[in-house]
Design an enzyme around this catalytic site. Sequence first.
Site, short mmCIF file in Angstrom:
data_model
loop_
_atom_site.label_atom_id
_atom_site.label_comp_id
_atom_site.label_asym_id
_atom_site.label_seq_id
_atom_site.Cartn_x
_atom_site.Cartn_y
_atom_site.Cartn_z
N ILE A 13 -2.48 -12.51 -9.54
CA ILE A 13 -1.52 -13.54 -9.98
C ILE A 13 -1.55 -14.71 -9.01
O ILE A 13 -1.50 -15.88 -9.43
CB ILE A 13 -0.09 -12.96 -10.08
N ILE A 61 0.89 -11.29 6.26
CA ILE A 61 2.29 -11.73 6.29
C ILE A 61 3.10 -10.92 7.31
O ILE A 61 4.24 -11.26 7.61
CB ILE A 61 2.98 -11.67 4.90
N THR A 131 9.20 -7.45 -9.38
CA THR A 131 8.74 -6.73 -10.57
C THR A 131 9.91 -6.14 -11.34
O THR A 131 10.98 -5.85 -10.76
CB THR A 131 7.79 -5.61 -10.12
N ASP A 132 9.67 -5.88 -12.63
CA ASP A 132 10.69 -5.18 -13.43
C ASP A 132 10.81 -3.71 -13.03
O ASP A 132 11.77 -3.03 -13.41
CB ASP A 132 10.40 -5.32 -14.94
N GLU A 133 9.81 -3.20 -12.28
CA GLU A 133 9.83 -1.76 -11.95
C GLU A 133 10.99 -1.39 -11.03
O GLU A 133 11.31 -0.21 -10.90
CB GLU A 133 8.50 -1.34 -11.30
N TYR A 157 5.87 2.37 -4.74
CA TYR A 157 5.66 0.93 -4.95
C TYR A 157 6.96 0.25 -5.34
O TYR A 157 7.38 -0.73 -4.70
CB TYR A 157 4.60 0.70 -6.03
N LYS A 161 9.26 -2.62 -3.37
CA LYS A 161 9.61 -3.93 -3.91
C LYS A 161 11.13 -4.09 -3.98
O LYS A 161 11.67 -5.16 -3.67
CB LYS A 161 9.00 -4.11 -5.31
P1 NAD Z 1 -2.87 -8.01 -6.30
O1 NAD Z 1 -2.92 -6.63 -5.74
O2 NAD Z 1 -3.90 -8.43 -7.28
O3 NAD Z 1 -2.90 -9.07 -5.11
C1 NAD Z 1 -2.19 -8.91 -3.93
C2 NAD Z 1 -2.72 -9.91 -2.92
O4 NAD Z 1 -1.95 -9.78 -1.71
C3 NAD Z 1 -4.19 -9.68 -2.52
O5 NAD Z 1 -4.88 -10.91 -2.48
C4 NAD Z 1 -4.09 -9.07 -1.13
O6 NAD Z 1 -5.23 -9.34 -0.32
C5 NAD Z 1 -2.84 -9.74 -0.61
N1 NAD Z 1 -2.20 -8.99 0.48
C6 NAD Z 1 -1.94 -7.66 0.53
N2 NAD Z 1 -1.35 -7.34 1.70
C7 NAD Z 1 -1.22 -8.51 2.39
C8 NAD Z 1 -0.67 -8.85 3.66
N3 NAD Z 1 -0.15 -7.93 4.48
N4 NAD Z 1 -0.69 -10.14 4.04
C9 NAD Z 1 -1.22 -11.11 3.24
N5 NAD Z 1 -1.78 -10.83 2.04
C10 NAD Z 1 -1.77 -9.55 1.62
O7 NAD Z 1 -1.40 -8.16 -6.90
P2 NAD Z 1 -0.89 -8.97 -8.17
O8 NAD Z 1 -1.00 -8.11 -9.36
O9 NAD Z 1 -1.50 -10.30 -8.15
O10 NAD Z 1 0.67 -9.06 -7.81
C11 NAD Z 1 1.17 -10.14 -7.02
C12 NAD Z 1 2.66 -9.98 -6.83
O11 NAD Z 1 3.31 -9.98 -8.09
C13 NAD Z 1 3.06 -8.68 -6.15
O12 NAD Z 1 4.12 -8.96 -5.28
C14 NAD Z 1 3.52 -7.79 -7.29
O13 NAD Z 1 4.51 -6.88 -6.85
C15 NAD Z 1 4.11 -8.81 -8.23
N6 NAD Z 1 4.05 -8.46 -9.66
C16 NAD Z 1 2.90 -8.08 -10.25
C17 NAD Z 1 2.86 -7.82 -11.61
C18 NAD Z 1 1.58 -7.41 -12.31
O14 NAD Z 1 1.64 -7.03 -13.48
N7 NAD Z 1 0.44 -7.47 -11.68
C19 NAD Z 1 4.04 -7.93 -12.37
C20 NAD Z 1 5.23 -8.30 -11.72
C21 NAD Z 1 5.22 -8.58 -10.37
O1 DAU Z 2 5.80 -3.86 -14.60
C1 DAU Z 2 5.23 -4.68 -13.60
C2 DAU Z 2 4.19 -3.90 -12.85
O2 DAU Z 2 3.07 -3.76 -13.71
C3 DAU Z 2 3.78 -4.55 -11.54
O3 DAU Z 2 4.88 -4.59 -10.68
C4 DAU Z 2 2.63 -3.79 -10.89
O4 DAU Z 2 2.19 -4.47 -9.73
C5 DAU Z 2 1.49 -3.69 -11.88
O5 DAU Z 2 0.44 -2.90 -11.33
C6 DAU Z 2 1.97 -3.07 -13.18
O6 DAU Z 2 2.32 -1.67 -12.99
P1 DAU Z 2 1.95 -0.53 -14.06
O7 DAU Z 2 1.93 0.76 -13.36
O8 DAU Z 2 2.77 -0.67 -15.28
O9 DAU Z 2 0.45 -1.03 -14.44
P2 DAU Z 2 -0.92 -0.23 -14.65
O10 DAU Z 2 -1.91 -1.21 -15.21
O11 DAU Z 2 -1.32 0.57 -13.46
O12 DAU Z 2 -0.54 0.80 -15.81
C7 DAU Z 2 -0.04 0.35 -17.06
C8 DAU Z 2 0.29 1.58 -17.89
O13 DAU Z 2 -0.95 2.24 -18.22
C9 DAU Z 2 1.12 2.62 -17.15
O14 DAU Z 2 2.01 3.23 -18.06
C10 DAU Z 2 0.10 3.64 -16.66
C11 DAU Z 2 -0.97 3.59 -17.73
N1 DAU Z 2 -2.36 3.86 -17.26
C12 DAU Z 2 -2.82 3.17 -16.19
C13 DAU Z 2 -4.10 3.39 -15.72
C14 DAU Z 2 -4.63 2.64 -14.52
C15 DAU Z 2 -3.14 4.77 -17.94
O15 DAU Z 2 -2.71 5.38 -18.94
N2 DAU Z 2 -4.41 4.99 -17.49
C16 DAU Z 2 -4.93 4.35 -16.40
O16 DAU Z 2 -6.10 4.63 -16.02
#
Ligand code: NAD
Ligand code: DAU
Length: 348
Positions: A13, A61, A131-133, A157, A161
């Site tokens: 993101i 960070i 996150t919504d989690e 996780y 958060k």
């Molecule tokens: P990601 O894992 O793809 O990226 C995380 C980034 O943070 C990476 O570039 C990593 O190198 C960096 N990082 C990790 N530890 C660090 C540290 N100590 N100092 C500096 N940088 C560091 O994650 P993402 O999916 O892009 O998520 C970004 C943010 O959004 C997170 O805070 C996550 O909780 C939140 N979020 C993600 C989702 C989703 O669906 N992916 C949804 C809601 C919220």
């Molecule tokens: O809801 C927001 C969150 O969404 C973010 O805060 C997290 O950073 C992000 O990783 C994501 O979490 P989820 O656990 O929901 O995402 P993930 O893609 O890991 O899994 C999505 C759903 O799919 C979950 O119900 C688990 C399931 N899953 C996941 C994997 C990797 C499978 O069934 N098989 C798989 O191999």
Amino acid sequence: MKHILVTGGSGFIGSNFVRYWMQSHPSDRVVNLDALTYAGNPENLKNIDDSPNYRFVHGSICDADLVAKLFEEEKIDTVVNFAAESHVDRSILGPEEFIKTNVNGTFTLLEAARNGWDKDNTSCRFLHVSTDEVYGSLGANDPAFTETTPFAPNSPYSASKASSDHLVRAYFHTYGLPVLTTNCSNNYGPYQFPEKLIPLVIINALEGKLLPIYGDGKNIRDWLHVEDHCRGIDAVIQNGVVGETYSIGGCNEWTNIDIVKLVCKHLDKLMPGDSPKSDLITYVKDRLGHDRRYAINAGKMKRELGWEPRFTFEDGIEKTVQWYLGNQEWWERVRDGAYRDYYQQQYS
Ligand code: NAD
Ligand code: DAU
């Protein structure tokens, strides 16, 4: 002109946000502080690197001296904190890094802002991306999460958060720090690391590998295109009320099995083969403590900030599948030895 510190800007993101911000606010200064863990990839921003308004800093960070130095050197007035350990399955295998980065790292940033910002400067903003989690799991007929839903995190996780969200809240109430928090649902789109469901399924299907579905495949997530999330964060930075939280989501609930079938349908259309990709679907052991359902009520974002998602899911998924088809070199490179070890441990 803002001087923005984006943390975790080389992740999924974060890199989409840096690209979005530099296009929509070209005169702002953007400093990206990223530790480049397995999830951070400088290649995600390779077209941005040369821009005079952009600086990449390789660091954590959790490094208080470095963060304080950046605040001073770069006259930071806006923080957007994406940096985190973000994968639930990894938090189950090893929670420690999640506490270090998500809790201690956020604390370090908050302290830097508290010490570095003049209380009378009303233009500073600290936006914490969450996150919504943090709200836990919904039953089939429960109303969607809102900003007032009580916290009930269920994984290491989400607990990390939730802890960071509480710290952010406390810095507003105690010190008057100008914070904003966003709690977003599942994102999808380009540059997502292939440990997460959608890219994992696309890439496995392309390679003829099994498509692992945890449990009965009926867990529900609310999916939002990453660009819509970036626009939402922008709206909150520009017009959000300091001290408030904002729920961002797609109003787009899908069971995992239906998502995987949808991805397979697009792959079959774009790359027809001898047998449908859905033949690769395999039910595997469930995730420990697997939350059943997430859903976001994003009414406050619409009412107060005029934000709504623009992508339809059909369109967003098709474009995402096309992006992974067109960027094979990218995903082949990010799957280094460390990722292969994790994959083996998680799915063997
Ligand atoms: P990601 O894992 O793809 O990226 C995380 C980034 O943070 C990476 O570039 C990593 O190198 C960096 N990082 C990790 N530890 C660090 C540290 N100590 N100092 C500096 N940088 C560091 O994650 P993402 O999916 O892009 O998520 C970004 C943010 O959004 C997170 O805070 C996550 O909780 C939140 N979020 C993600 C989702 C989703 O669906 N992916 C949804 C809601 C919220
Ligand atoms: O809801 C927001 C969150 O969404 C973010 O805060 C997290 O950073 C992000 O990783 C994501 O979490 P989820 O656990 O929901 O995402 P993930 O893609 O890991 O899994 C999505 C759903 O799919 C979950 O119900 C688990 C399931 N899953 C996941 C994997 C990797 C499978 O069934 N098989 C798989 O191999």
